[in-house]
Design an enzyme around this catalytic site. Structure first.
Site, PDB file in Angstrom:
ATOM      1  N   HIS A  76       0.773  -1.212  -0.082  1.00  0.00           N
ATOM      2  CA  HIS A  76       0.085   0.175  -0.108  1.00  0.00           C
ATOM      3  C   HIS A  76       0.782   1.204  -0.029  1.00  0.00           C
ATOM      4  O   HIS A  76       0.676   2.121  -0.820  1.00  0.00           O
ATOM      5  CB  HIS A  76      -1.067  -0.095   1.233  1.00  0.00           C
ATOM      6  CG  HIS A  76      -2.015  -1.017   1.264  1.00  0.00           C
ATOM      7  ND1 HIS A  76      -3.398  -0.251   1.085  1.00  0.00           N
ATOM      8  CD2 HIS A  76      -2.506  -2.220   1.057  1.00  0.00           C
ATOM      9  CE1 HIS A  76      -4.422  -1.131   0.658  1.00  0.00           C
ATOM     10  NE2 HIS A  76      -3.674  -2.402   0.978  1.00  0.00           N
TER      11      HIS A  76
ATOM     12  N   ASP B  23      -5.007   6.732   2.616  1.00  0.00           N
ATOM     13  CA  ASP B  23      -5.225   5.473   2.115  1.00  0.00           C
ATOM     14  C   ASP B  23      -6.496   4.570   2.453  1.00  0.00           C
ATOM     15  O   ASP B  23      -7.194   5.382   3.484  1.00  0.00           O
ATOM     16  CB  ASP B  23      -4.166   4.146   2.879  1.00  0.00           C
ATOM     17  CG  ASP B  23      -4.406   2.804   2.550  1.00  0.00           C
ATOM     18  OD1 ASP B  23      -3.597   2.492   1.354  1.00  0.00           O
ATOM     19  OD2 ASP B  23      -5.099   2.075   2.863  1.00  0.00           O
TER      20      ASP B  23
ATOM     21  N   SER C 227      -1.265  -7.133  -9.368  1.00  0.00           N
ATOM     22  CA  SER C 227      -1.050  -8.350 -10.219  1.00  0.00           C
ATOM     23  C   SER C 227      -1.802  -8.306 -11.386  1.00  0.00           C
ATOM     24  O   SER C 227      -1.176  -8.332 -12.635  1.00  0.00           O
ATOM     25  CB  SER C 227      -0.968  -9.733  -9.663  1.00  0.00           C
ATOM     26  OG  SER C 227      -0.077  -9.721  -8.639  1.00  0.00           O
TER      27      SER C 227
ATOM     28  N   GLU D  73      -0.588  -5.442 -13.623  1.00  0.00           N
ATOM     29  CA  GLU D  73       0.763  -5.810 -14.124  1.00  0.00           C
ATOM     30  C   GLU D  73       0.704  -6.703 -15.265  1.00  0.00           C
ATOM     31  O   GLU D  73       1.278  -6.406 -16.365  1.00  0.00           O
ATOM     32  CB  GLU D  73       1.779  -6.278 -13.276  1.00  0.00           C
ATOM     33  CG  GLU D  73       2.275  -5.292 -12.006  1.00  0.00           C
ATOM     34  CD  GLU D  73       2.919  -5.757 -10.896  1.00  0.00           C
ATOM     35  OE1 GLU D  73       3.098  -7.145 -10.973  1.00  0.00           O
ATOM     36  OE2 GLU D  73       3.321  -5.095 -10.155  1.00  0.00           O
TER      37      GLU D  73
ATOM     38  N   GLN E  71     -10.053 -10.722  -4.224  1.00  0.00           N
ATOM     39  CA  GLN E  71      -9.696 -11.501  -5.469  1.00  0.00           C
ATOM     40  C   GLN E  71     -10.734 -12.400  -6.183  1.00  0.00           C
ATOM     41  O   GLN E  71     -10.881 -12.552  -7.368  1.00  0.00           O
ATOM     42  CB  GLN E  71      -8.480 -12.503  -5.037  1.00  0.00           C
ATOM     43  CG  GLN E  71      -7.137 -11.655  -4.412  1.00  0.00           C
ATOM     44  CD  GLN E  71      -6.382 -12.567  -3.437  1.00  0.00           C
ATOM     45  OE1 GLN E  71      -6.523 -13.604  -3.414  1.00  0.00           O
ATOM     46  NE2 GLN E  71      -5.533 -11.853  -2.794  1.00  0.00           N
TER      47      GLN E  71
END
Length: 475
Positions: free
Chosen positions: A16, A115, A367, A370, A387
């Site tokens: 983070h 955050d 991820s 990316e 997820q």
């Protein structure tokens, strides 16, 4: 020249922190009137944090203040510990910000940027009469899930037991109905109810939400914020991604250079990469199923295999002698020519390599961004947090991934809900490496968009400009 001060409060976890600071760099590179002060709280992994901060270019525009350490009584629930830490830090933040305001040359205070887990700090921003912008490290569709379930509970008085009985949900940020197994446990379980409600209430209290995503990727979700009546009146969103994070330096059994050299010798798009994030690991039975799937598929592979975490300690790397105990007998010898089993993986370097053709991933949002950026299709294997939602969005909503599983889940302090068999994993490996597959073509197109969205004319460039205009209008 008119200047504006921003106070950044990142969550004290390395991933983070790194994405928050990449956002800070994005802002000051775009507009030299901005001055950012980052307030750092007690860090559990301070050595890695210090290394990362030292690697940043020193400038007038970006500086750091370490807040004093605060003692927080231990608690079995990590979120409760963190909320107590935030409360304890409020007086320190108040003091630091009062001192900053008195530094004339930095310009007036324009906003807090915090955050998504630090929303209790909105109280302090209000004391200084400045708005709060919240930075989210997950996607727009997932944000919509949080808002929708929060609204069902607050407006319609729906409780977790009713939610658990529902098999699918119509959520404004999704074009398709979302199955209940794709919702994060924290959103529908009784155990997490008060934490979830406080978390989303905090997001709804923000003046704006900065999101690490981009409109070309999540167009339906982004547009729903301006068109769907249920989302009217919520904070304005600024999708300014993809903000990719540089890799923290780490030691593994196999040196990163060694893996890159090995990839250099492989044909283009031929290698499947298995990696499940900093906390992803499996028990021995599941490890053996993955090994059988790899061997049966005959595919070239790089497998980041970590020891399961024990009592709050993050997964670590296997020694070479331990590896042979957890893998099927003779596996390393039989696959020596076509694959590598490693510990910690230099993920961005591997995804960026032309030999990498597929990514078996837990679908963490970083991820996901990316893999899209580097044009590598994902085979989904979600584990926890949001997820499952990301996996459903990638496979069903966006058709940018192939499915190994959508409903696999490891509960907090519990085990997985089932064993994923070798044949299912093998099917995913074959699909994700399909050279002529539709998914691969779509991912390549989206990769190009992800590289141009932050350039002039792209949607993220435009949103970043709007965000800076909003900040400058506060002073």
């Amino acid at each position: 020249m008119k200047k504006a001060q921003l106070v950044f409060i990142p969550f004290p976890g390395l991933s983070h922190l790194v994405s928050t600071l990449e956002l800070a760099k994005l802002l000051i590179n775009r507009d030299n009137r901005l001055r950012i002060t980052v307030l750092l709280m007690n860090f559990s992994r301070s050595k890695e944090t210090d290394l990362y901060i030292k690697s940043l270019p020193i400038s007038d525009s970006l500086n750091f203040i370490k807040l004093p350490e605060c003692f927080v009584p231990p608690n079995t629930n990590p979120r409760a510990v963190f909320d107590a830490l935030l409360e304890a830090q409020k007086p320190n933040v108040r003091q630091v910000v009062s001192d900053l305001i008195n530094v004339e040359r930095q310009g007036p205070l324009a906003s807090f940027v915090i955050d998504m887990f630090c929303t209790p700090m909105i109280d302090i921003a209000k004391e200084f009469s400045v708005p709060t912008l919240v930075f989210l490290t997950s996607g727009v569709a997932c944000l919509g899930v949080n808002f929708h379930i929060h609204t069902l509970r607050e407006r319609d008085n729906v409780d977790p037991t009713q939610l658990l009985q529902q098999t699918e949900f119509a959520i404004p940020t999704f074009a398709n109905l979302v199955p209940s197994y794709s919702l994060p446990s924290s959103v529908i379980s009784k155990e997490w109810e008060s934490l979830f409600m406080n978390f989303v209430r905090g997001l709804k209290n923000a003046d704006g939400l900065i999101i690490n995503s981009f409109e070309e990727l999540e167009s339906h979700a982004v547009h729903s914020f301006s068109s769907h009546p249920e989302l009217a009146g919520l904070p304005i969103i600024y999708p300014v991604g993809p903000i990719l994070t540089p890799e923290p330096k780490s030691k593994s059994v196999v040196e990163p250079d060694d893996i890159i050299k090995w990839l250099d010798d492989q044909p283009p798009s031929s290698v499947v990469f298995f990696c499940f994030g900093t906390s992803g690991s499996f028990d021995e039975d599941q490890v053996k199923e993955i090994a059988h799937a790899i061997e049966n598929s005959g595919a070239r592979f790089v497998w980041s295999l970590r020891k399961p975490q024990s009592k709050g300690v993050a997964p670590s790397d296997y020694s070479l002698s331990d590896l042979s105990l957890v893998l099927p007998e003779g596996f390393l010898d039989r696959t020596r020519g076509i694959g590598r089993v490693i510990g910690w993986a230099p993920q961005t370097q591997i995804l960026a390599h032309p030999a990498t053709g597929g990514f078996v991933s837990h679908c963490g949002w970083n991820s996901t961004l990316e893999s899209i950026y580097f044009g590598v299709p994902i085979a989904t294997w979600p584990i926890y947090a949001e997820q499952q939602t990301n996996a459903f969005e990638l496979v069903v909503e966006l058709k940018l991934a192939v499915e190994i599983a959508l409903d696999y889940k490891v509960e907090f302090k519990g085990g997985p809900n089932y064993l994923l068999t070798a044949d299912k994993i093998e099917g995913g490996i074959r699909n994700v490496l399909d050279k002529d597959g539709e998914v691969r073509k779509k991912v390549k197109k989206m990769s190009e968009k992800s590289r141009t969205t932050l350039l002039e004319g792209g949607s993220s460039y435009t949103y970043l400009g709007r965000l800076i205009d909003y900040i400058m209008n506060q002073i």
